[in-house]
Design an enzyme around this catalytic site. Structure first.
Site, PDB file in Angstrom:
ATOM      1  N   LYS A  74      69.530  25.318  26.391  1.00 62.88           N
ATOM      2  CA  LYS A  74      68.488  26.353  26.389  1.00 62.88           C
ATOM      3  C   LYS A  74      68.962  27.660  27.025  1.00 62.88           C
ATOM      4  O   LYS A  74      68.610  28.739  26.567  1.00 62.88           O
ATOM      5  CB  LYS A  74      67.231  25.841  27.100  1.00 62.88           C
ATOM      6  CG  LYS A  74      66.499  24.762  26.307  1.00 62.88           C
ATOM      7  CD  LYS A  74      65.213  24.341  26.996  1.00 62.88           C
ATOM      8  CE  LYS A  74      64.493  23.288  26.184  1.00 62.88           C
ATOM      9  NZ  LYS A  74      63.184  22.915  26.747  1.00 62.88           N
ATOM     10  N   ASP A 110      57.481  26.435  24.981  1.00 63.41           N
ATOM     11  CA  ASP A 110      57.013  25.357  25.879  1.00 63.41           C
ATOM     12  C   ASP A 110      55.760  25.755  26.661  1.00 63.41           C
ATOM     13  O   ASP A 110      54.798  24.998  26.732  1.00 63.41           O
ATOM     14  CB  ASP A 110      58.117  24.979  26.884  1.00 63.41           C
ATOM     15  CG  ASP A 110      59.192  24.106  26.262  1.00 63.41           C
ATOM     16  OD1 ASP A 110      58.890  23.368  25.304  1.00 63.41           O
ATOM     17  OD2 ASP A 110      60.338  24.160  26.750  1.00 63.41           O
TER      18      ASP A 110
END
Ligand code: ATR
Length: 287
Positions: A74, A110
């Protein structure tokens, strides 16, 4: 409905990371494509640490429409995309890449996925709420950032490691940190309590049932609170079971999993995500 055949027209999306072979994302996204009869397919591509920039170059070369990004990539993908969303810039972490012509655009879905799940399942907006976020890792940081941008009145971050809590709290102007000896009081004072740690993951009924399975001391729970957990395996964690026994509103981790995927799906396809089909795909795989 029969599964669409894969043809020369089929568009491709994928999850990259390591490990990815047990990722639920292929099941979720393929269920979404099938429900909308889209000629798309989604696969898992193992890419180890250090391979993020090459994976992005391959995305451009192969014309992949979208990537989901999981650990350990990420951060390196956040640094390598052509355009970063505000959340990616703030967090230094990207979990979704969209191809926009020649440019690869990075998003982090998220935090918004968590907020959408919380709103949908509790029936309450986070606007004006006081929220305790337990944890300060990648998931907690995304949640704190999104809560700050969606109007939470205050956020208190509680974490085993204080300096990580401080760094996470810096993501939102309304966020503060509670020291260990003030954690129970700080949590009890909040409208919403979120477990954003991995504590409770993999718990099995009949397991120890002790404090090690709980991310917060139970004295932190009080009537009227909403209690959310990002852990989705088991569906009902020890924290959620305790909250439910106290008749509190509970929000399990599957909602965040599905909503973060749904936001990515919408970025890639431009179509509203079929949430019920995506949720059903998860329900088939988790009990
Ligand atoms: P993720 O990216 O999935 O959020 P992470 O970055 O490893 O994962 O963060 C895990 C979080 O769970 C951290 O807040 C971690 O606390 P520390 O920052 O102190 O390490 C928390 N966590 C994990 N195991 C824990 C435990 N047994 N007790 C308390 N907190 C725990």
């Amino acid at each position: 409905m029969a599964r669409r055949p894969i043809t020369g027209q089929t568009r491709l999306a994928a999850v990259i990371g390591d490990p990815v072979r047990h990722s639920l994302s292929p099941a979720i996204h393929n269920a979404g494509f099938e429900a909308l009869d889209l000629d798309w397919a989604y696969v898992a591509l193992p890419v180890s640490a250090g391979g993020g920039a090459d994976a992005l170059a391959a995305m451009a070369t192969f014309g992949l429409e979208g990537l989901s990004v999981t650990m350990p990539l990420k951060d390196e993908i956040a640094a390598a995309v052509d355009v970063a969303s505000d959340a990616v810039t703030a967090l230094g972490a990207c979990n979704c890449v969209v191809r926009d012509g020649d440019r690869l655009v990075g998003h982090n879905t998220d935090g918004d996925g968590f907020v959408q799940a919380l709103t949908e399942e509790s029936g309450e907006s986070v606007d004006g709420k006081s929220v305790a976020v337990v944890g300060a890792g990648g998931a907690a940081r995304a949640i704190i950032d999104a809560l700050g941008r969606t109007g939470a009145a205050s956020i208190v971050v509680v974490n085993r490691t204080l300096d990580r809590a401080e760094r996470a709290a810096a993501l939102a102007s309304v966020a503060t940190v509670a020291a260990a000896d003030q954690a129970v009081e700080a949590i009890a004072a909040c409208d919403v309590v979120v477990n954003a740690t991995s504590v409770g993951m993999g718990w099995v009924p009949g397991g120890s049932g002790g404090a090690a399975d709980l991310p917060i001391p139970l004295e932190g729970l009080r009537s009227g609170q909403i209690v959310a957990d990002i852990v989705y395996q088991p569906l009902e964690t020890p924290l959620l079971a305790e909250a439910r026994a106290r008749k509190l509103v509970t929000v399990g981790g599957v909602g965040m999993l599905v909503h973060q995927a749904a936001i990515a799906f919408e970025h890639w396809t431009g179509q509203p995500a079929p949430l019920d089909a995506m949720r059903a795909a998860v329900a088939d795989l988790i009990s």
